[in-house]
Write a protein that holds these residues in place. Structure first.
Motif, PDB file in Angstrom:
ATOM      1  N   GLY A   1       0.808  -1.214   0.000  1.00  0.00           N
ATOM      2  CA  GLY A   1       0.000   0.000   0.000  1.00  0.00           C
ATOM      3  C   GLY A   1       0.835   1.255   0.000  1.00  0.00           C
ATOM      4  N   GLU A   2       1.979   1.221   0.692  1.00  0.00           N
ATOM      5  CA  GLU A   2       2.849   2.389   0.763  1.00  0.00           C
ATOM      6  C   GLU A   2       3.589   2.656  -0.538  1.00  0.00           C
ATOM      7  N   MET A   3       3.703   1.662  -1.410  1.00  0.00           N
ATOM      8  CA  MET A   3       4.460   1.861  -2.649  1.00  0.00           C
ATOM      9  C   MET A   3       3.566   1.964  -3.883  1.00  0.00           C
ATOM     10  N   LEU A   4       2.250   1.938  -3.709  1.00  0.00           N
ATOM     11  CA  LEU A   4       1.352   2.050  -4.851  1.00  0.00           C
ATOM     12  C   LEU A   4       1.466   3.416  -5.512  1.00  0.00           C
ATOM     13  N   PRO A   5       1.397   3.468  -6.844  1.00  0.00           N
ATOM     14  CA  PRO A   5       1.303   4.771  -7.515  1.00  0.00           C
ATOM     15  C   PRO A   5       0.071   5.527  -7.041  1.00  0.00           C
ATOM     16  N   GLU A   6       0.117   6.829  -7.149  1.00  0.00           N
ATOM     17  CA  GLU A   6      -0.945   7.666  -6.591  1.00  0.00           C
ATOM     18  C   GLU A   6      -2.329   7.261  -7.081  1.00  0.00           C
TER      19      GLU A   6
ATOM     20  N   GLY B   1      -7.634   4.667  -3.860  1.00  0.00           N
ATOM     21  CA  GLY B   1      -8.815   3.847  -3.603  1.00  0.00           C
ATOM     22  C   GLY B   1      -8.511   2.499  -3.009  1.00  0.00           C
ATOM     23  N   ALA B   2      -7.258   2.243  -2.674  1.00  0.00           N
ATOM     24  CA  ALA B   2      -6.868   0.923  -2.185  1.00  0.00           C
ATOM     25  C   ALA B   2      -7.125   0.794  -0.688  1.00  0.00           C
ATOM     26  N   GLU B   3      -7.344  -0.434  -0.260  1.00  0.00           N
ATOM     27  CA  GLU B   3      -7.514  -0.747   1.153  1.00  0.00           C
ATOM     28  C   GLU B   3      -6.314  -1.558   1.619  1.00  0.00           C
ATOM     29  N   GLN B   4      -5.783  -1.199   2.760  1.00  0.00           N
ATOM     30  CA  GLN B   4      -4.656  -1.922   3.335  1.00  0.00           C
ATOM     31  C   GLN B   4      -5.116  -2.675   4.584  1.00  0.00           C
ATOM     32  N   ILE B   5      -4.739  -3.955   4.662  1.00  0.00           N
ATOM     33  CA  ILE B   5      -4.974  -4.703   5.903  1.00  0.00           C
ATOM     34  C   ILE B   5      -3.705  -5.472   6.228  1.00  0.00           C
ATOM     35  N   GLY B   6      -3.352  -5.469   7.496  1.00  0.00           N
ATOM     36  CA  GLY B   6      -2.147  -6.133   7.941  1.00  0.00           C
ATOM     37  C   GLY B   6      -2.434  -7.459   8.611  1.00  0.00           C
ATOM     38  N   ASN B   7      -1.386  -8.153   8.975  1.00  0.00           N
ATOM     39  CA  ASN B   7      -1.501  -9.472   9.601  1.00  0.00           C
ATOM     40  C   ASN B   7      -2.488  -9.453  10.768  1.00  0.00           C
ATOM     41  N   GLY B   8      -3.399 -10.405  10.749  1.00  0.00           N
ATOM     42  CA  GLY B   8      -4.367 -10.538  11.823  1.00  0.00           C
ATOM     43  C   GLY B   8      -5.597  -9.677  11.682  1.00  0.00           C
TER      44      GLY B   8
END
Length: 261
Positions: free
Chosen positions: A114-119, A124-131
């Motif tokens: 998510g941190e490296m996605l182009p603008e 519109g992206a969703e980030q979810i981490g472990n757990g």
């Protein structure tokens, strides 16, 4: 849901409460697809290559770790949901994602991607981490840890960074390992109907470790995938199948053009 020429030409009904796998046939580009009749409706799995595949489901069309350019997905309907497990080039390619994103496509990644996605993708992206867990179109999505545990491999997939995913349809659960070894979080999985389990060295695990984990969490069906790489394909799906005792092993052609990633 839109049908493609990779879908089966016929289906059969499933007994209520049962999961029925339909016979699979050779389809376009030499890949083979499987349809599972479930209480949620039919779910069809289309291998694309290595770690990339498409699922046509009652919730929508799901792309997993799509790489290789948009042409590799030209036989399929547009993606409704795209899942990315981690940042390595055989799982994440920004140009492919940009080409595949359509109106209404939802993108879910681990935070590092998510941190490296182009603008244009990040907005519109969703980030979810472990757990963590999320929901999309009433589909439950759990982010399962994916990491290395063996000395000398720890930098490939450090603990806490990368995702696997567990998708919960109505009475039907799909597990996608991403790149990982046979970690406790995998072995502790329950009620998995279809699992995608990686195996290649040195990046993930060998066939023995993968089979041992599968025998413990006991999915109904398992796809060995991601079994070629720098090791030249030393992990043999047939050998894996011989060691698996608690699941039916499905071995479509993940490398129709014999490429090595």
């Amino acid at each position: 849901m839109m049908q493609t020429r990779r879908r089966f030409l016929s289906t059969i009904g499933a007994t209520a409460g049962a999961v029925t796998i339909l016979p699979y046939a050779t389809m376009a580009q030499g890949a083979m697809s499987n349809t599972f009749e479930t209480d949620a409706g039919p779910i069809t799995v289309h291998p694309v290559s290595h770690a990339s595949f498409v699922m046509e489901t009652p919730k929508g069309v799901i792309y997993v770790d799509p790489v290789g350019g948009a042409e590799a997905y030209s036989d399929f309907p547009d993606a409704d949901l795209i899942l990315v497990t981690h940042e390595h080039g055989d799982h994440y390619d920004a140009a492919t994602l940009e080409a595949l994103m359509a109106d209404g496509t939802h993108l879910i990644t681990n935070p590092a991607v998510g941190e490296m996605l182009p603008e244009g993708l990040a907005s519109g992206a969703e980030q979810i981490g472990n757990g963590a867990s999320t929901e999309w179109e009433t589909l439950g999505i759990d982010a399962i840890p994916a990491y290395n545990t063996t000395e000398g491999r720890l930098d490939f997939h450090p603990e806490g960074r990368d995702n696997g995913y567990a998708l919960s349809f109505e009475g039907f659960r799909v597990y996608i390992s991403g790149d990982t070894e046979d970690i406790p979080e995998m072995r502790a999985l329950e009620n998995i109907d279809v699992a995608f389990v990686c195996m290649n060295l040195p990046f993930t695990m060998n066939a023995e470790a993968a089979a041992s984990a599968v025998n413990e969490f006991a999915p109904t069906y398992v796809y060995p995938y991601h079994f070629r790489g720098r090791d030249g394909g030393t992990q043999d799906p047939a050998a894996f199948a011989e060691m698996v005792e608690t699941a039916e092993v499905l071995t479509p052609d993940w490398y129709p053009e014999t490429e090595s990633l």
